[in-house]
Design an enzyme around this catalytic site. Structure first.
Site, mmCIF file in Angstrom:
data_model
loop_
_atom_site.group_PDB
_atom_site.id
_atom_site.type_symbol
_atom_site.label_atom_id
_atom_site.label_comp_id
_atom_site.label_asym_id
_atom_site.label_seq_id
_atom_site.Cartn_x
_atom_site.Cartn_y
_atom_site.Cartn_z
ATOM 1 N N HIS A 28 -75.157 11.013 -11.891
ATOM 2 C CA HIS A 28 -75.466 10.246 -13.111
ATOM 3 C C HIS A 28 -75.647 11.241 -14.215
ATOM 4 C CE1 HIS A 28 -77.271 6.939 -15.351
ATOM 5 N NE2 HIS A 28 -78.237 7.742 -15.741
ATOM 6 N N GLU A 58 -76.748 5.188 -25.278
ATOM 7 C CA GLU A 58 -76.791 4.328 -26.399
ATOM 8 C C GLU A 58 -77.014 4.958 -27.606
ATOM 9 O OE1 GLU A 58 -77.977 2.234 -22.648
ATOM 10 O OE2 GLU A 58 -78.702 4.027 -23.842
#
Length: 175
Positions: free
Chosen positions: A108, A68
């Site tokens: 990830h 983000e």
């Protein structure tokens, strides 16, 4: 001129600020791994203040995670109206993004690191507002701790110095 410890063990000088640098400095911090990211954020905020940046010029914002950071950085770049003194009110001098990604057992780590690195590079390539990469990408927690106020200094402080230097450069060569 004040100095801070660089992660390579040398002194890093906090630059003097150009008089034209009067806009906002955004420090955007990922809340994931907050023991590390908050230490980095605090280092960045302290360095900006030691450089003489006024409290009202510094905006500290949290986002959920490292991915983000790119969206928030672009948001603050998009909303920069221009440099103070040119008739605009809310110039963004620099955006510092702060995060910490620790390698785990899955891919990830690679995806997150690629997203934030490529996203930051894309924003910086526009040349509008400097976005400073203060994201630790480490193999284990101890490496992050060493770089968040431990024996290798504080990478957040270094990111703030880079932001100050880039704000000065933009001010110096403003057309």
């Amino acid at each position: 001129m004040a100095t801070i410890l660089n992660t390579n063990g040398t002194a890093l000088h906090i630059p003097e600020i150009d008089d034209k640098v009067a806009g906002k400095f955004y420090v955007v911090t990922a809340e994931w791994n907050q023991d590390i990211t908050h230490a980095l954020r605090d280092g960045a905020l302290g360095t900006l203040r030691r450089a003489g940046i006024r409290k009202e010029q510094i905006i500290s914002v949290g986002v959920p995670g490292t991915v983000e950071l790119v969206n928030a950085a672009r948001f603050f770049v998009n909303n920069s109206k221009g440099r103070p003194g040119t008739g605009f009110r809310d110039a963004t001098e620099a955006v510092i993004i702060i995060g910490c990604v620790i390698r785990g057992d899955t891919p990830h780590f690679d995806y997150v690191c690629d997203i934030v690195a490529q996203g930051t590079a894309s924003i910086n390539a526009l040349g509008e507002t400097p976005v400073i990469f203060g994201v630790l990408t480490v193999n284990e927690l101890s490496q992050a701790q060493e770089r968040a106020g431990g024996k290798l200094g504080n990478k957040g402080e270094e990111a703030a110095v880079a932001a100050l230097e880039m704000a000065n450069m933009h001010a110096r060569f403003e057309i």
